[in-house]
Design a protein around this motif. Structure first.
Motif, PDB file in Angstrom:
ATOM      1  N   ARG A 202      74.809  41.048  58.812  1.00 31.31           N
ATOM      2  CA  ARG A 202      73.532  41.103  58.394  1.00 31.31           C
ATOM      3  C   ARG A 202      73.562  41.666  56.966  1.00 31.31           C
ATOM      4  O   ARG A 202      72.711  41.946  56.242  1.00 31.31           O
ATOM      5  CB  ARG A 202      72.435  42.064  59.331  1.00 31.31           C
ATOM      6  CG  ARG A 202      72.296  41.482  60.547  1.00 31.31           C
ATOM      7  CD  ARG A 202      71.553  40.195  60.754  1.00 31.31           C
ATOM      8  NE  ARG A 202      71.262  39.581  62.106  1.00 31.31           N
ATOM      9  CZ  ARG A 202      72.118  39.056  62.842  1.00 31.31           C
ATOM     10  NH1 ARG A 202      73.409  38.869  62.394  1.00 31.31           N
ATOM     11  NH2 ARG A 202      71.805  38.554  64.028  1.00 31.31           N
TER      12      ARG A 202
ATOM     13  N   GLY B 294      72.497  35.421  59.164  1.00 32.08           N
ATOM     14  CA  GLY B 294      73.752  36.260  59.511  1.00 32.08           C
ATOM     15  C   GLY B 294      74.508  35.528  60.863  1.00 32.08           C
ATOM     16  O   GLY B 294      74.764  36.387  61.775  1.00 32.08           O
ATOM     17  N   ARG B 295      74.797  34.442  60.628  1.00 32.63           N
ATOM     18  CA  ARG B 295      75.613  33.753  61.907  1.00 32.63           C
ATOM     19  C   ARG B 295      76.963  33.345  61.191  1.00 32.63           C
ATOM     20  O   ARG B 295      77.037  33.082  60.248  1.00 32.63           O
ATOM     21  CB  ARG B 295      74.842  32.653  62.439  1.00 32.63           C
ATOM     22  CG  ARG B 295      73.377  32.710  62.810  1.00 32.63           C
ATOM     23  CD  ARG B 295      73.354  33.834  64.002  1.00 32.63           C
ATOM     24  NE  ARG B 295      72.086  34.172  64.172  1.00 32.63           N
ATOM     25  CZ  ARG B 295      71.061  33.857  64.942  1.00 32.63           C
ATOM     26  NH1 ARG B 295      71.483  32.629  65.519  1.00 32.63           N
ATOM     27  NH2 ARG B 295      69.851  34.384  65.096  1.00 32.63           N
ATOM     28  N   VAL B 296      77.729  33.174  62.249  1.00 32.99           N
ATOM     29  CA  VAL B 296      79.224  32.459  62.073  1.00 32.99           C
ATOM     30  C   VAL B 296      79.136  31.041  62.802  1.00 32.99           C
ATOM     31  O   VAL B 296      78.404  31.054  63.903  1.00 32.99           O
ATOM     32  CB  VAL B 296      80.501  33.346  62.469  1.00 32.99           C
ATOM     33  CG1 VAL B 296      80.540  34.095  61.437  1.00 32.99           C
ATOM     34  CG2 VAL B 296      80.363  33.838  63.748  1.00 32.99           C
ATOM     35  N   PRO B 297      79.800  30.183  62.316  1.00 35.40           N
ATOM     36  CA  PRO B 297      80.403  30.035  60.961  1.00 35.40           C
ATOM     37  C   PRO B 297      79.718  29.824  59.601  1.00 35.40           C
ATOM     38  O   PRO B 297      78.391  29.610  59.876  1.00 35.40           O
ATOM     39  CB  PRO B 297      81.347  28.903  61.105  1.00 35.40           C
ATOM     40  CG  PRO B 297      80.551  27.851  61.792  1.00 35.40           C
ATOM     41  CD  PRO B 297      79.839  28.690  62.909  1.00 35.40           C
TER      42      PRO B 297
ATOM     43  N   GLU C 177      75.884  26.332  60.326  1.00 37.44           N
ATOM     44  CA  GLU C 177      75.640  25.245  61.146  1.00 37.44           C
ATOM     45  C   GLU C 177      76.858  24.350  61.584  1.00 37.44           C
ATOM     46  O   GLU C 177      77.405  23.555  60.660  1.00 37.44           O
ATOM     47  CB  GLU C 177      74.491  24.383  60.986  1.00 37.44           C
ATOM     48  CG  GLU C 177      73.008  25.070  61.089  1.00 37.44           C
ATOM     49  CD  GLU C 177      72.800  25.516  62.450  1.00 37.44           C
ATOM     50  OE1 GLU C 177      73.409  24.942  63.687  1.00 37.44           O
ATOM     51  OE2 GLU C 177      72.142  26.616  62.647  1.00 37.44           O
ATOM     52  N   THR C 178      77.500  24.819  62.689  1.00 38.83           N
ATOM     53  CA  THR C 178      78.728  23.712  63.046  1.00 38.83           C
ATOM     54  C   THR C 178      78.558  22.204  62.817  1.00 38.83           C
ATOM     55  O   THR C 178      79.563  21.541  62.560  1.00 38.83           O
ATOM     56  CB  THR C 178      79.335  24.239  64.466  1.00 38.83           C
ATOM     57  OG1 THR C 178      78.114  24.070  65.384  1.00 38.83           O
ATOM     58  CG2 THR C 178      79.810  25.784  64.426  1.00 38.83           C
TER      59      THR C 178
ATOM     60  N   PHE D 281      82.441  40.978  64.787  1.00 37.45           N
ATOM     61  CA  PHE D 281      81.236  40.570  65.325  1.00 37.45           C
ATOM     62  C   PHE D 281      80.053  41.639  65.347  1.00 37.45           C
ATOM     63  O   PHE D 281      80.290  42.661  66.013  1.00 37.45           O
ATOM     64  CB  PHE D 281      81.213  39.891  66.740  1.00 37.45           C
ATOM     65  CG  PHE D 281      80.149  39.161  67.331  1.00 37.45           C
ATOM     66  CD1 PHE D 281      79.824  37.861  66.896  1.00 37.45           C
ATOM     67  CD2 PHE D 281      79.184  39.761  68.102  1.00 37.45           C
ATOM     68  CE1 PHE D 281      78.696  37.106  67.272  1.00 37.45           C
ATOM     69  CE2 PHE D 281      77.983  39.173  68.796  1.00 37.45           C
ATOM     70  CZ  PHE D 281      77.737  37.853  68.331  1.00 37.45           C
TER      71      PHE D 281
ATOM     72  N   THR E  32      83.681  32.848  68.853  1.00 35.41           N
ATOM     73  CA  THR E  32      82.375  32.576  68.662  1.00 35.41           C
ATOM     74  C   THR E  32      82.197  31.071  68.364  1.00 35.41           C
ATOM     75  O   THR E  32      83.374  30.435  68.167  1.00 35.41           O
ATOM     76  CB  THR E  32      81.829  33.185  67.540  1.00 35.41           C
ATOM     77  OG1 THR E  32      82.314  33.049  66.328  1.00 35.41           O
ATOM     78  CG2 THR E  32      81.747  34.695  67.725  1.00 35.41           C
ATOM     79  N   ARG E  33      81.140  30.593  67.710  1.00 36.56           N
ATOM     80  CA  ARG E  33      81.014  29.167  67.529  1.00 36.56           C
ATOM     81  C   ARG E  33      81.936  28.940  66.095  1.00 36.56           C
ATOM     82  O   ARG E  33      82.347  27.764  66.110  1.00 36.56           O
ATOM     83  CB  ARG E  33      79.766  28.988  66.890  1.00 36.56           C
ATOM     84  CG  ARG E  33      78.553  29.175  67.653  1.00 36.56           C
ATOM     85  CD  ARG E  33      78.371  28.276  68.725  1.00 36.56           C
ATOM     86  NE  ARG E  33      76.916  27.819  69.121  1.00 36.56           N
ATOM     87  CZ  ARG E  33      75.963  28.874  69.261  1.00 36.56           C
ATOM     88  NH1 ARG E  33      76.427  30.118  69.493  1.00 36.56           N
ATOM     89  NH2 ARG E  33      74.480  28.525  69.716  1.00 36.56           N
TER      90      ARG E  33
ATOM     91  N   GLU F 292      76.157  21.605  70.621  1.00 36.24           N
ATOM     92  CA  GLU F 292      75.282  22.749  70.664  1.00 36.24           C
ATOM     93  C   GLU F 292      74.295  22.934  71.920  1.00 36.24           C
ATOM     94  O   GLU F 292      73.790  24.042  72.066  1.00 36.24           O
ATOM     95  CB  GLU F 292      74.441  22.552  69.241  1.00 36.24           C
ATOM     96  CG  GLU F 292      75.345  23.472  68.085  1.00 36.24           C
ATOM     97  CD  GLU F 292      75.478  24.910  68.463  1.00 36.24           C
ATOM     98  OE1 GLU F 292      76.743  25.443  68.576  1.00 36.24           O
ATOM     99  OE2 GLU F 292      74.588  25.855  68.345  1.00 36.24           O
TER     100      GLU F 292
HETATM  101  N1  LIG Z   1      73.729  26.641  65.669  1.00 38.23           N
HETATM  102  C1  LIG Z   1      74.487  27.430  65.027  1.00 38.23           C
HETATM  103  C2  LIG Z   1      74.717  28.707  65.755  1.00 38.23           C
HETATM  104  C3  LIG Z   1      75.308  29.769  65.102  1.00 38.23           C
HETATM  105  C4  LIG Z   1      75.570  31.288  65.843  1.00 38.23           C
HETATM  106  O1  LIG Z   1      74.424  31.673  66.507  1.00 38.23           O
HETATM  107  N2  LIG Z   1      76.570  31.835  65.908  1.00 38.23           N
HETATM  108  C5  LIG Z   1      76.761  33.030  66.784  1.00 38.23           C
HETATM  109  C6  LIG Z   1      78.210  33.126  67.220  1.00 38.23           C
HETATM  110  S1  LIG Z   1      78.472  32.285  68.458  1.00 38.23           S
HETATM  111  C7  LIG Z   1      76.479  34.212  65.920  1.00 38.23           C
HETATM  112  O2  LIG Z   1      76.734  34.288  64.603  1.00 38.23           O
HETATM  113  N3  LIG Z   1      75.743  35.263  66.291  1.00 38.23           N
HETATM  114  C8  LIG Z   1      75.740  36.537  65.582  1.00 38.23           C
HETATM  115  C9  LIG Z   1      74.293  37.102  65.786  1.00 38.23           C
HETATM  116  O3  LIG Z   1      73.320  36.417  66.470  1.00 38.23           O
HETATM  117  O4  LIG Z   1      74.149  38.125  65.328  1.00 38.23           O
HETATM  118  C10 LIG Z   1      76.014  26.818  64.866  1.00 38.23           C
HETATM  119  O5  LIG Z   1      76.163  26.060  65.444  1.00 38.23           O
HETATM  120  O6  LIG Z   1      76.357  27.151  63.705  1.00 38.23           O
END
Ligand SMILES: N[C@@H](CCC(=O)N[C@@H](CS)C(=O)NCC(=O)O)C(=O)O
Length: 222
Positions: A38, A49-52, A63-64, A33, A10-11, A100
């Protein structure tokens, strides 16, 4: 203490690669994943709820792009940033964030090919369009390398290469680099690095991508 919250493929691998290049001490917390991102405890680190997510110096960052900027400023001695006043500052910022632009197409393709498990939900048109838009981004990298040489900045390797390089690593699941010789050579060069190899999934984790490459999908004739 630095803690990276990470899901393989993932990111968050973008931040993992950068941390490995910086050669600083850090701990990785690997999350499966899915829905546990959440969990209210995780939402305190990353509200959507995103990584990282990164814990550092009492700060919590998501936000990367922000993580890349922060880490390069925090550890300037590694030379991976181009700080304010540097002649390549504008180019550095632009290409760090262009990663991005690439990743959004990969996210759309991942959703279409993998997350939407039922064929009735998928769109061959969206898949083709997003793969073409991803390829257009590769072409921008190809043009840039024609101006700069071995790396995306004339002055040499930087966090721009890890940021965009990570996006290409992910993008190769959906669009190849055929016909883009400078990008192919650059990608081979940066993925030879020990820090990249140390950021790859170890093989024990649950994988998001089960195939090396996902060709455009056609709806079966009914
Ligand atoms: N713009 C954010 C995007 C982060 C993102 O969307 N990460 C994805 C993985 S590539 C994620 O955590 N997805 C989990 C989800 O959507 O539930 C960044 O650059 O960190």
């Amino acid at each position: 203490m630095i803690i990276l919250h990470h899901c393989p493929q993932t990111r968050s691998m973008r931040s993992l690669w950068l941390l490995n290049e910086l050669g600083v001490e850090f701990t990785t917390v690997v999350h499966p994943f899915g829905k546990n991102l959440r969990d209210p405890s995780y939402l305190k680190l990353s509200p959507a709820g995103r990584v990282p997510a990164l814990e550092i110096d009492g700060e919590r960052l998501f936000e990367t792009g922000a993580i890349t900027e922060y880490l390069c400023e925090r550890f300037p001695e590694a030379g991976l940033g181009r700080l304010p006043g540097d002649p390549e500052r504008a180019q550095w910022l632009m290409w760090v964030h262009f990663s991005e632009t690439i990743s959004q197409h990969i996210a759309a393709l991942t959703q279409q090919h993998i997350m939407l498990y039922d064929d009735t939900m998928r769109s061959p048109v969206v898949m083709k369009l997003e793969a073409a838009r991803l390829r257009k981004c590769y072409e921008a990298v190809e043009t840039r390398l024609g101006e700069t040489g071995d790396y995306l900045l004339k002055s040499g390797f930087s966090a721009v290469d890890t940021s965009v390089g990570h996006a290409v690593y992910m993008g190769l699941h959906f669009a190849k680099l055929e016909g883009l010789p400078r990008t192919e050579a650059w990608y081979a060069r940066i993925t030879e690095r020990a820090a990249f190899k140390a950021s790859l999934p170890k093989g024990e984790e649950e994988m998001l991508y089960r195939q090396a490459f996902y060709p455009a999908w056609e709806r079966p004739a009914s």
